[in-house]
Design an enzyme around this catalytic site. Structure first.
Site, PDB file in Angstrom:
ATOM      1  CG  ASP A   6      -1.609   1.295   1.459  1.00 18.89           C
ATOM      2  OD1 ASP A   6      -2.337   1.719   0.552  1.00 18.89           O
ATOM      3  OD2 ASP A   6      -1.412   1.895   2.526  1.00 18.89           O
ATOM      4  CB  THR A   8      -1.506   6.721   1.931  1.00 12.80           C
ATOM      5  OG1 THR A   8      -1.641   7.314   0.645  1.00 12.80           O
ATOM      6  CG2 THR A   8      -1.601   7.801   2.994  1.00 12.80           C
ATOM      7  CG  ASP A 205      -0.853   2.028   7.153  1.00 17.08           C
ATOM      8  OD1 ASP A 205      -1.320   1.953   5.996  1.00 17.08           O
ATOM      9  OD2 ASP A 205      -0.630   3.108   7.728  1.00 17.08           O
TER      10      ASP A 205
END
Length: 330
Positions: A6, A8, A205
């Site tokens: 991922d 960001t 996250d």
């Protein structure tokens, strides 16, 4: 065989900053646009929302009260501000507001910046550009994973220009970038790789990463991530250092090698020891194990397996990675 990251908060510091704010309506100043955006975003915890609220604080502007908050995952958020519906989000979410983007508007924000659009009613009143930096260990992490023979993929809901800028810094090929992917489609992207025969590890996250983490063969979550990401993950890193992704894979590989070694020696030991204990050598050589000797050899087998496993502590040496930007003291 494939590690999907991922963007960001995983590859980037998750501390983005507002770099551009442009008014598209004479009735709205840049300060007013930031106030409206912050009013809508104050109820969310996305890094982009944090950046907008931080920019408002930097200009010493008060936050406007809002009510009736509505969040559309991956598209944006809306709220009632001063009796008018204010919407803040991505270009894809604008279609739900009945707004069509022109080429002139699309070219306002420089490539590499995340674009946030602000509408009041059915009018597009402003555009906000937000930039996020890569973590200090991101590039080295990607390089080391590639040297291990793993395919590294960037998966993000951000626009292509932003993803391509990040990929360029990480020296990823165009085919290793999946951009403008909605949260519910991230799991489908992981499944597509699996259908091609890849064994996929997903590193994320956030809340939006949870479906993809659940779909992956191995889910790796940063310890600083959201609770839902941590609960979904198979491996939870203790911090936000990306180098730990490499270390977790290396440690897993070496642990599996120890399992193979222990199985080999256990089978070899029993293949030789059991016939001798049963008296195979008694007729020709007069050799047979007494119960006490057989018990001693069995104990030695267990000791040798445990000792070989403990050697992993000496044999595994963590690689030297620079500290993550986020983990450095401010």
């Amino acid at each position: 065989s494939t590690v999907v990251f991922d963007k960001t908060g995983t590859l980037t510091t998750a501390s983005p900053q507002v770099t551009t704010c442009v008014s598209l309506s004479h009735g709205f100043s840049e300060d007013r646009i930031l106030q409206l955006a912050a009013a809508v975003e104050q109820g969310t915890h996305h890094p982009i929302a944090t950046a907008i609220c931080r920019a408002l604080e930097g200009r010493n502007l008060p936050i406007i009260d809002a009510e009736g908050f509505v969040t559309q995952t991956g598209l944006g958020a809306a709220a009632m501000v001063d009796g008018e519906r204010v919407w803040v989000g991505s270009a894809e979410g604008l279609s739900g507001c009945g707004v069509i983007l022109s080429e002139s508007v699309l070219s306002i924000i420089p490539p590499g910046e995340t674009v946030v659009y602000v509408t009041v009613g059915d009018e597009l009143v402003g555009v906000i550009g937000i930039c996020d930096r890569l973590k200090s260990d991101a590039k080295m992490t990607v390089e080391r994973l590639q040297k291990m023979g793993l395919n590294v993929v960037l998966l993000t809901g951000d626009r292509f220009s932003v993803a391509e800028a990040i990929a360029s810094e990480l020296q990823l090929s165009e085919g290793s970038v999946l951009a403008e992917v909605r949260p519910e489609d991230k799991a489908k992207a992981i499944a597509a790789y699996q259908q091609q025969g890849h064994r996929v590890a997903m590193v994320g996250d956030g809340i939006n990463d949870a479906p993809a983490l659940a779909q992956a063969d191995v889910a790796i979550a940063l310890g600083t991530g959201t609770d839902v990401a941590i609960e979904t993950a198979d491996i939870v890193l203790m911090g936000d250092a990306l180098g730990d992704v490499v270390e977790s894979i290396r440690l897993s590989q070496q642990t599996f090698n120890k399992i193979r070694q222990n199985l080999f020696w256990a089978f070899a030991y029993n293949t030789i020891g059991l016939p001798m204990a049963a008296g195979v050598l008694l007729p020709g050589f007069g050799i047979v194990f007494s119960p006490s000797v057989a018990a001693a050899f069995m104990a030695f087998s267990s000791v040798s397996v445990v000792t070989n496993s403990l050697l992993l502590r000496r044999q595994f040496t963590p690689a030297d990675f620079p500290p993550s930007i986020k983990s450095q003291p401010e």
